[in-house]
Design an enzyme around this catalytic site. Structure first.
Site, short mmCIF file in Angstrom:
data_model
loop_
_atom_site.label_atom_id
_atom_site.label_comp_id
_atom_site.label_asym_id
_atom_site.label_seq_id
_atom_site.Cartn_x
_atom_site.Cartn_y
_atom_site.Cartn_z
N HIS A 61 0.71 -1.48 0.19
CA HIS A 61 -0.05 0.27 -0.24
C HIS A 61 0.82 1.01 -0.05
CE1 HIS A 61 -4.13 -1.82 1.99
NE2 HIS A 61 -3.90 -2.68 0.66
N GLU A 63 0.65 4.16 1.38
CA GLU A 63 1.48 4.24 3.30
C GLU A 63 2.20 3.76 3.72
OE1 GLU A 63 -2.19 3.97 2.72
OE2 GLU A 63 -3.36 4.61 3.47
N CYS A 91 -6.36 1.68 5.67
CA CYS A 91 -6.99 0.50 6.13
C CYS A 91 -6.15 0.32 7.72
CB CYS A 91 -6.47 -0.66 4.92
SG CYS A 91 -5.12 -1.04 5.03
N CYS A 94 -2.13 -0.32 7.57
CA CYS A 94 -0.97 0.92 7.43
C CYS A 94 -1.84 2.08 8.67
CB CYS A 94 -1.69 1.38 6.15
SG CYS A 94 -1.42 0.85 4.31
ZN ZN Z 1 -3.24 0.34 4.07
#
Ligand code: ZN
Length: 161
Positions: A61, A63, A91, A94
């Protein structure tokens, strides 16, 4: 008031950069999410874009990639002096990484009603599992972030394959 206005302008500037990174991800077949990490002096030190599909890596992801790059660059995992900009609400994975990295300020664009783990579906930063106080600013460039995601998903539905 002037200070607040300036801060808002700065947040919009970096979110615009995060949107540019998200666009690259979207053009390459990943859900468009982009992230930028800015240090205490106001300089961008790391960035990330969602690479989950391209790398076939469920942890890739925006991040996570930005946090890893920032820690590597600063040679410390403590990013308490840093601000993380991301186009979409983080999410659970993260949000957890943001807490682990002691990110000072999180600025995001759009709430995520599916997996948002900062305030929408769950609130990991304020939960008992968090040992870090995180400042959160949501809704920066929100309409641009929404527009980008919605048009990406609309194109996906209309693509011939
Ligand atoms: Zn994430």
């Amino acid at each position: 008031m002037l200070t607040e206005y300036s801060e808002y302008t700065i947040h919009k500037y970096w979110m615009h950069r995060a949107l540019e990174l998200a666009k690259i991800a979207g053009d390459e077949g990943d859900v468009p999410v982009g992230a930028v990490i800015v240090d205490a002096s106001g300089k961008a030190i790391a960035q990330g874009q969602n690479r989950k599909e391209r790398d076939q890596d469920p942890t890739a992801h925006a991040e996570i990639l930005a946090i890893k790059a920032a820690a590597s660059k600063l040679k410390t995992w403590r990013l308490n002096q840093c601000t993380l900009y991301v186009t979409l609400e983080p999410c659970p994975m993260c949000a957890g990484a943001i807490i682990q990295a002691r990110i000072g300020v999180l600025v995001y664009g759009l709430d995520d009603p599916k997996t948002g783990a900062v305030r929408t579906v769950a609130n990991i930063p304020d939960s008992a599992a968090s040992n870090h106080r995180l400042r959160v600013i949501a809704g920066i460039q929100e309409s641009a972030c929404r527009q980008q995601l919605q048009s990406w998903f609309a194109n996906l539905r209309h693509s011939p394959d």
